[in-house]
Scaffold this active site. Structure first.
Site, mmCIF file in Angstrom:
data_model
loop_
_atom_site.group_PDB
_atom_site.id
_atom_site.type_symbol
_atom_site.label_atom_id
_atom_site.label_comp_id
_atom_site.label_asym_id
_atom_site.label_seq_id
_atom_site.Cartn_x
_atom_site.Cartn_y
_atom_site.Cartn_z
ATOM 1 C CE LYS A 195 1.234 -7.425 -1.204
ATOM 2 N NZ LYS A 195 0.337 -7.504 -2.351
ATOM 3 N NE ARG A 205 -4.251 -2.472 0.603
ATOM 4 C CZ ARG A 205 -4.060 -3.019 1.801
ATOM 5 N NH1 ARG A 205 -4.758 -2.590 2.842
ATOM 6 N NH2 ARG A 205 -3.180 -3.991 1.969
ATOM 7 C CE LYS A 217 -5.524 -6.592 0.528
ATOM 8 N NZ LYS A 217 -5.008 -6.365 -0.843
ATOM 9 C CE LYS A 248 3.585 -4.444 -2.526
ATOM 10 N NZ LYS A 248 2.474 -4.957 -3.251
ATOM 11 C CB SER A 274 1.512 3.429 -3.127
ATOM 12 O OG SER A 274 0.988 2.635 -2.078
HETATM 13 C C1 PBG Z 1 -2.240 -6.358 -4.607
HETATM 14 C C2 PBG Z 1 -1.074 -5.460 -4.539
HETATM 15 C C3 PBG Z 1 -0.872 -4.438 -3.611
HETATM 16 C C4 PBG Z 1 0.286 -3.777 -4.009
HETATM 17 C C5 PBG Z 1 0.792 -4.434 -5.135
HETATM 18 N N1 PBG Z 1 -0.052 -5.488 -5.445
HETATM 19 C C6 PBG Z 1 -1.712 -3.955 -2.489
HETATM 20 C C7 PBG Z 1 -2.085 -4.874 -1.411
HETATM 21 O O1 PBG Z 1 -1.546 -5.974 -1.245
HETATM 22 O O2 PBG Z 1 -2.999 -4.508 -0.683
HETATM 23 C C8 PBG Z 1 0.846 -2.573 -3.319
HETATM 24 C C9 PBG Z 1 1.751 -1.697 -4.108
HETATM 25 C C10 PBG Z 1 1.963 -0.338 -3.552
HETATM 26 O O3 PBG Z 1 1.506 0.025 -2.449
HETATM 27 O O4 PBG Z 1 2.621 0.437 -4.245
HETATM 28 N N2 PBG Z 1 -2.090 -7.684 -4.433
#
Ligand code: PBG
Length: 326
Positions: A195, A205, A217, A248, A274
């Site tokens: 990720k 978010r 992050k 991801k 997203s």
């Molecule tokens: C949170 C999480 C995130 C997403 C899925 N789980 C956001 C992040 O890590 O800030 C993102 C999914 C998306 O953007 O569609 N742990």
């Protein structure tokens, strides 16, 4: 002289269909849904077509997904600000929003596969995936203790697949151990293995009001410049007992999907996030791209790269397109 003519295998719809190497079907999709604890469904500005759903909206959407052939959903809660805290205790409240949603879904739709996200960001007063120390560091082992409680609470509610997205070290093994010792040996773990610290999560978010209150992050999510490191994460998650691994975002990381595919025999999932949805949607709404064709092409690309499973906000729509409906 014999001329090589690859075009012969493209000359008709029949031959193109017959020799297509990759296929995409609704069975490959997991459909992410946002929920909130109030009434009514609220549109998400940066994700047209997606909404924060009330629980009633969730039942409706799950029923629709099943009708379209999409048999799995993953839940993301928008948690009331008053319930957020530094340790994110609401994440393991058995009466919390996600827990009630899981129970309600399993009661209504026994055949639906319910996937849940494990991470503290929707519950954290700091908007981080883990616990933040006084000097602003995200604490690993302390966070893993809370994630175990969160995973157990989701399992008690009836989750089929638990999906840690927090990127703390050692969390897959810790969650597996917690699940097994409480008798949840049949609950699966889909690990967010590679990720990345991606700017493509922006609209998500917005949807959850979960942006970090300070910093970013990058001390736990991976650097987008890295590919080899994904193999290290894969090795670890496999050895800690993951049932499936995930890459991801998907589109900007197709090479990583391919490398992870080749590094493990486990099923590989990829998350079309997203921001990828927002790009396709915005260009389509402007008439700049053909939505149906570009979305399906993006899904073929992700499957061709090596993903078995795709998490996508387009799941229902794509399922309908693939079945020849609207
Ligand atoms: C949170 C999480 C995130 C997403 C899925 N789980 C956001 C992040 O890590 O800030 C993102 C999914 C998306 O953007 O569609 N742990």
């Amino acid at each position: 002289m014999l001329i090589e003519r690859p075009r012969r295998n493209r000359k008709s719809a029949w031959v193109r269909d017959a020799v297509r190497e990759t296929w995409v079907a609704p069975r490959h999709f997991i459909y992410p849904l946002f929920i909130h604890d109030g009434s009514g469904d609220h549109d998400i500005g940066s994700m047209p077509g997606c909404a924060r759903l009330s629980l009633d909206g969730l039942w409706r959407e799950a029923e629709g997904a099943l009708a379209d052939g999409v048999g799995a959903i993953v839940l993301f809660p928008a948690v009331d600000e008053s319930l957020k805290s530094p340790l994110g205790e609401e994440s393991f409240n058995d009466e919390g929003l996600v827990q009630r949603a899981i129970r309600g879904l399993k009661q209504r739709f026994a055949e639906l596969t319910v996937v849940t996200d494990v991470a503290l960001d929707p519950y954290s007063a700091d908007g981080h995936d883990g616990i933040v120390s006084a000097d602003g560091r995200v604490l690993n082992d302390e966070t893993v203790e809370v994630l175990r409680l969160q995973a157990l609470s989701q399992a008690r509610a009836g989750a089929d697949i638990i999906s840690p997205s927090d990127m703390m070290d050692g969390r897959v093994g810790a969650i597996r151990e917690a699940l097994d010792s409480d008798g949840f040996t049949e609950v699966s773990i889909l690990a967010y293995t590679a990720k990345y610290a991606s700017a493509f999560y922006g609209p998500f978010r917005d949807a959850l009001d979960s942006a970090p209150k300070f910093g970013d992050k990058k001390t736990y999510q991976m650097d987008p410049g890295n590919g080899r490191e994904a193999l290290r994460e894969t090795e670890l998650d496999v050895s800690e007992g993951a049932d499936m691994v995930m890459v991801k975002p998907a589109g900007p990381f197709l090479d990583v999907i391919r490398r992870v595919r080749e590094a493990t025999v486990l099923p590989v999932a990829a998350y079309q996030v997203s921001g990828e949805y927002a790009m396709l949607k915005a260009a389509s709404q402007n008439g700049w791209l053909d939505e149906r064709k570009t979305v399906l092409e993006s899904l073929y690309g992700i499957r061709r790269a090596g993903a078995d499973i795709i998490l996508t906000y387009y799941a229902r729509q794509a399922a309908r397109w693939l079945s020849g409906a609207t």
